[in-house]
Design a protein around this motif. Structure first.
Motif, PDB file in Angstrom:
ATOM      1  N   SER A  18       0.810  -1.222   0.000  1.00  0.00           N
ATOM      2  CA  SER A  18       0.000   0.000   0.000  1.00  0.00           C
ATOM      3  C   SER A  18       0.842   1.270   0.000  1.00  0.00           C
ATOM      4  O   SER A  18       0.332   2.361  -0.270  1.00  0.00           O
ATOM      5  N   ASN A  19       2.139   1.155   0.328  1.00  0.00           N
ATOM      6  CA  ASN A  19       3.059   2.303   0.278  1.00  0.00           C
ATOM      7  C   ASN A  19       2.511   3.517   1.031  1.00  0.00           C
ATOM      8  O   ASN A  19       2.521   4.647   0.517  1.00  0.00           O
ATOM      9  N   ASP A  20       2.052   3.292   2.249  1.00  0.00           N
ATOM     10  CA  ASP A  20       1.451   4.377   3.028  1.00  0.00           C
ATOM     11  C   ASP A  20       2.426   5.535   3.239  1.00  0.00           C
ATOM     12  O   ASP A  20       2.058   6.707   3.071  1.00  0.00           O
ATOM     13  N   LEU A  21       3.657   5.220   3.605  1.00  0.00           N
ATOM     14  CA  LEU A  21       4.643   6.275   3.862  1.00  0.00           C
ATOM     15  C   LEU A  21       5.050   6.965   2.573  1.00  0.00           C
ATOM     16  O   LEU A  21       5.132   8.195   2.511  1.00  0.00           O
ATOM     17  N   GLN A  22       5.282   6.191   1.530  1.00  0.00           N
ATOM     18  CA  GLN A  22       5.712   6.766   0.255  1.00  0.00           C
ATOM     19  C   GLN A  22       4.666   7.719  -0.309  1.00  0.00           C
ATOM     20  O   GLN A  22       5.009   8.789  -0.829  1.00  0.00           O
ATOM     21  N   ASP A  23       3.399   7.380  -0.176  1.00  0.00           N
ATOM     22  CA  ASP A  23       2.342   8.217  -0.747  1.00  0.00           C
ATOM     23  C   ASP A  23       2.124   9.501   0.051  1.00  0.00           C
ATOM     24  O   ASP A  23       1.461  10.424  -0.438  1.00  0.00           O
ATOM     25  N   ALA A  24       2.648   9.574   1.263  1.00  0.00           N
ATOM     26  CA  ALA A  24       2.527  10.793   2.065  1.00  0.00           C
ATOM     27  C   ALA A  24       3.673  11.766   1.815  1.00  0.00           C
ATOM     28  O   ALA A  24       3.604  12.927   2.248  1.00  0.00           O
ATOM     29  N   ILE A  25       4.715  11.322   1.107  1.00  0.00           N
ATOM     30  CA  ILE A  25       5.904  12.157   0.897  1.00  0.00           C
ATOM     31  C   ILE A  25       5.605  13.427   0.106  1.00  0.00           C
ATOM     32  O   ILE A  25       6.087  14.512   0.468  1.00  0.00           O
ATOM     33  N   PRO A  26       4.824  13.387  -1.001  1.00  0.00           N
ATOM     34  CA  PRO A  26       4.578  14.637  -1.743  1.00  0.00           C
ATOM     35  C   PRO A  26       3.958  15.742  -0.891  1.00  0.00           C
ATOM     36  O   PRO A  26       4.371  16.903  -0.979  1.00  0.00           O
ATOM     37  N   ALA A  27       2.964  15.390  -0.069  1.00  0.00           N
ATOM     38  CA  ALA A  27       2.342  16.398   0.792  1.00  0.00           C
ATOM     39  C   ALA A  27       3.337  16.924   1.816  1.00  0.00           C
ATOM     40  O   ALA A  27       3.355  18.122   2.127  1.00  0.00           O
ATOM     41  N   ALA A  28       4.173  16.032   2.343  1.00  0.00           N
ATOM     42  CA  ALA A  28       5.189  16.457   3.314  1.00  0.00           C
ATOM     43  C   ALA A  28       6.198  17.405   2.673  1.00  0.00           C
ATOM     44  O   ALA A  28       6.636  18.375   3.291  1.00  0.00           O
ATOM     45  N   ILE A  29       6.567  17.135   1.422  1.00  0.00           N
ATOM     46  CA  ILE A  29       7.511  18.009   0.718  1.00  0.00           C
ATOM     47  C   ILE A  29       6.929  19.407   0.552  1.00  0.00           C
ATOM     48  O   ILE A  29       7.614  20.414   0.761  1.00  0.00           O
ATOM     49  N   VAL A  30       5.657  19.484   0.171  1.00  0.00           N
ATOM     50  CA  VAL A  30       5.020  20.791  -0.008  1.00  0.00           C
ATOM     51  C   VAL A  30       4.963  21.540   1.322  1.00  0.00           C
ATOM     52  O   VAL A  30       5.286  22.735   1.399  1.00  0.00           O
ATOM     53  N   PHE A  31       4.573  20.837   2.385  1.00  0.00           N
ATOM     54  CA  PHE A  31       4.457  21.488   3.695  1.00  0.00           C
ATOM     55  C   PHE A  31       5.812  21.991   4.195  1.00  0.00           C
ATOM     56  O   PHE A  31       5.973  23.175   4.528  1.00  0.00           O
ATOM     57  N   PHE A  32       6.791  21.099   4.256  1.00  0.00           N
ATOM     58  CA  PHE A  32       8.098  21.494   4.784  1.00  0.00           C
ATOM     59  C   PHE A  32       8.834  22.427   3.833  1.00  0.00           C
ATOM     60  O   PHE A  32       9.641  23.252   4.269  1.00  0.00           O
ATOM     61  N   GLY A  33       8.560  22.302   2.531  1.00  0.00           N
ATOM     62  CA  GLY A  33       9.155  23.236   1.585  1.00  0.00           C
ATOM     63  C   GLY A  33       8.654  24.653   1.797  1.00  0.00           C
ATOM     64  O   GLY A  33       9.426  25.617   1.762  1.00  0.00           O
ATOM     65  N   THR A  34       7.345  24.788   2.025  1.00  0.00           N
ATOM     66  CA  THR A  34       6.772  26.106   2.305  1.00  0.00           C
ATOM     67  C   THR A  34       7.322  26.674   3.602  1.00  0.00           C
ATOM     68  O   THR A  34       7.685  27.851   3.689  1.00  0.00           O
ATOM     69  N   TRP A  35       7.389  25.829   4.629  1.00  0.00           N
ATOM     70  CA  TRP A  35       7.917  26.266   5.925  1.00  0.00           C
ATOM     71  C   TRP A  35       9.391  26.664   5.812  1.00  0.00           C
ATOM     72  O   TRP A  35       9.818  27.692   6.343  1.00  0.00           O
ATOM     73  N   GLY A  36      10.182  25.844   5.114  1.00  0.00           N
ATOM     74  CA  GLY A  36      11.599  26.127   4.994  1.00  0.00           C
ATOM     75  C   GLY A  36      11.869  27.404   4.221  1.00  0.00           C
ATOM     76  O   GLY A  36      12.741  28.200   4.607  1.00  0.00           O
ATOM     77  N   TYR A  37      11.137  27.634   3.142  1.00  0.00           N
ATOM     78  CA  TYR A  37      11.342  28.852   2.358  1.00  0.00           C
ATOM     79  C   TYR A  37      10.948  30.090   3.172  1.00  0.00           C
ATOM     80  O   TYR A  37      11.645  31.115   3.142  1.00  0.00           O
ATOM     81  N   ALA A  38       9.823  29.983   3.903  1.00  0.00           N
ATOM     82  CA  ALA A  38       9.388  31.115   4.733  1.00  0.00           C
ATOM     83  C   ALA A  38      10.430  31.433   5.806  1.00  0.00           C
ATOM     84  O   ALA A  38      10.700  32.604   6.098  1.00  0.00           O
ATOM     85  N   ALA A  39      11.019  30.395   6.389  1.00  0.00           N
ATOM     86  CA  ALA A  39      12.042  30.605   7.415  1.00  0.00           C
ATOM     87  C   ALA A  39      13.317  31.187   6.803  1.00  0.00           C
ATOM     88  O   ALA A  39      13.985  32.025   7.406  1.00  0.00           O
ATOM     89  N   TRP A  40      13.645  30.764   5.605  1.00  0.00           N
ATOM     90  CA  TRP A  40      14.865  31.224   4.940  1.00  0.00           C
ATOM     91  C   TRP A  40      14.800  32.709   4.601  1.00  0.00           C
ATOM     92  O   TRP A  40      15.759  33.456   4.831  1.00  0.00           O
ATOM     93  N   VAL A  41      13.665  33.159   4.062  1.00  0.00           N
ATOM     94  CA  VAL A  41      13.549  34.560   3.653  1.00  0.00           C
ATOM     95  C   VAL A  41      12.941  35.424   4.757  1.00  0.00           C
ATOM     96  O   VAL A  41      12.847  36.640   4.594  1.00  0.00           O
ATOM     97  N   GLY A  42      12.524  34.798   5.859  1.00  0.00           N
ATOM     98  CA  GLY A  42      11.926  35.556   6.954  1.00  0.00           C
ATOM     99  C   GLY A  42      10.599  36.182   6.590  1.00  0.00           C
ATOM    100  O   GLY A  42      10.336  37.344   6.917  1.00  0.00           O
ATOM    101  N   ASP A  43       9.756  35.418   5.923  1.00  0.00           N
ATOM    102  CA  ASP A  43       8.470  35.926   5.446  1.00  0.00           C
ATOM    103  C   ASP A  43       7.358  35.539   6.414  1.00  0.00           C
ATOM    104  O   ASP A  43       7.002  34.359   6.513  1.00  0.00           O
ATOM    105  N   PRO A  44       6.760  36.492   7.144  1.00  0.00           N
ATOM    106  CA  PRO A  44       5.678  36.146   8.083  1.00  0.00           C
ATOM    107  C   PRO A  44       4.440  35.617   7.378  1.00  0.00           C
ATOM    108  O   PRO A  44       3.706  34.794   7.935  1.00  0.00           O
ATOM    109  N   THR A  45       4.199  36.069   6.134  1.00  0.00           N
ATOM    110  CA  THR A  45       3.059  35.546   5.386  1.00  0.00           C
ATOM    111  C   THR A  45       3.240  34.061   5.091  1.00  0.00           C
ATOM    112  O   THR A  45       2.295  33.274   5.157  1.00  0.00           O
ATOM    113  N   GLY A  46       4.462  33.668   4.782  1.00  0.00           N
ATOM    114  CA  GLY A  46       4.757  32.260   4.541  1.00  0.00           C
ATOM    115  C   GLY A  46       4.579  31.417   5.783  1.00  0.00           C
ATOM    116  O   GLY A  46       4.098  30.279   5.716  1.00  0.00           O
ATOM    117  N   HIS A  47       4.968  31.978   6.943  1.00  0.00           N
ATOM    118  CA  HIS A  47       4.766  31.257   8.201  1.00  0.00           C
ATOM    119  C   HIS A  47       3.277  31.045   8.474  1.00  0.00           C
ATOM    120  O   HIS A  47       2.855  29.975   8.913  1.00  0.00           O
TER     121      HIS A  47
END
Length: 277
Positions: A105-134
């Motif tokens: 069923s690849n439960d963990l593998q199928d959750a990776i795309p959503a995790a990438i989007v979430f942590f990618g948004t968080w990481g970019y917001a933290a990198w540029v210091g954007d409160p809107t991104g946070h």
């Protein structure tokens, strides 16, 4: 279906703000005071408790439009249920029952795309210091948490057996059933829905392509890996999108509104400040 409705159509419409001239102040500007702490914002962890209560009691405040969305979601789920067997046959054609039961069923593998989007948004917001991104990242988390909690509770009420357990899509209220709705699809559409509808309109088409594409892609993977029926993913999509819209309507409403006590000559003035956008 009624349990799903707790969050499935919680799309509260925000009313347009009347045309008001905010350039002319009629009361003194209040200054921060230790005796008048600002209310917790919905787009922060402090506001989660408030939104939690609003989310699960939202059906008590629905209007005609909200009920229409809820009815439309039920119709979509019912229509997709008609094709559950056809989709199941498409992905399992040529396989024996034993092979079908052993599909990963690849439960963990199928959750990776959503995790990438979430942590990618968080990481970019933290990198540029954007409160809107946070704030957008927190909205993703809140939408995913609320919708996933609803999906998890619904599983134990409906108890539908998945395609890895039976070839009959009508096996409801079984002791081992936990297929309806798809939690992966729910979380992916919740996170993707926030990505699609938050932020400015400059790249709205790209945001929507990526956001809703995340949900559709995750749903496809769950079908391909024989983890869910088609109607499970459609129910997850309805729940996730509605939860994203609910969260955005609460996180992006007026953030600067509170009462204040302003000293004036001969006494004090009680004021109420609200930022009109």
């Amino acid at each position: 279906m009624l349990t799903l409705g707790i969050g499935g159509a919680a799309i509260a419409q925000t009313s347009p703000v009347p045309d008001t001239n905010t350039n002319v102040s009629t009361v003194p500007e209040p200054t921060p005071s230790a005796t008048t702490p600002p209310a917790a914002e919905s787009g922060t962890p402090a506001g989660f408790g408030h939104d939690f209560g609003q989310y699960f009691t939202s059906p008590l405040h629905w209007n005609g439009s909200d009920w229409a969305w809820f009815g439309g979601a039920l119709v979509a789920i019912g229509a997709s249920h008609h094709y559950d067997s056809q989709v199941y046959t498409h992905f399992t054609k040529g396989l024996t029952p034993a092979q079908i039961a052993n599909i990963n069923s690849n439960d963990l593998q199928d959750a990776i795309p959503a995790a990438i989007v979430f942590f990618g948004t968080w990481g970019y917001a933290a990198w540029v210091g954007d409160p809107t991104g946070h704030r957008e990242t927190w909205s993703m988390f809140e939408a995913a948490a609320l919708s996933s909690l609803t999906a998890y509770a619904t599983k134990f009420v409906v108890r539908r057996e998945g395609p890895y357990q039976t070839s009959d899509p009508n096996e409801w209220f079984k002791s081992g059933g936990r297929s309806f709705p798809s939690e992966h699809a729910t979380a992916a559409f919740a996170i993707g829905g926030v990505l699609a509808e938050a932020g400015g309109d400059d790249y709205r088409w790209l945001r929507r392509l990526l956001g809703y594409g995340l949900g559709v892609g995750t749903s496809y993977l769950r079908l391909k890996h024989n983890a869910h029926w088609l109607s499970d993913t459609v129910a997850g999509a309805a729940l996730g999108i509605a939860s994203a819209q609910f969260t955005l309507n609460h996180a992006y409403r007026s953030q600067d509104s509170h009462f204040g006590l302003v000293p004036v000559q001969g006494g004090a003035m009680l004021t109420y400040r609200m930022e009109l956008q």
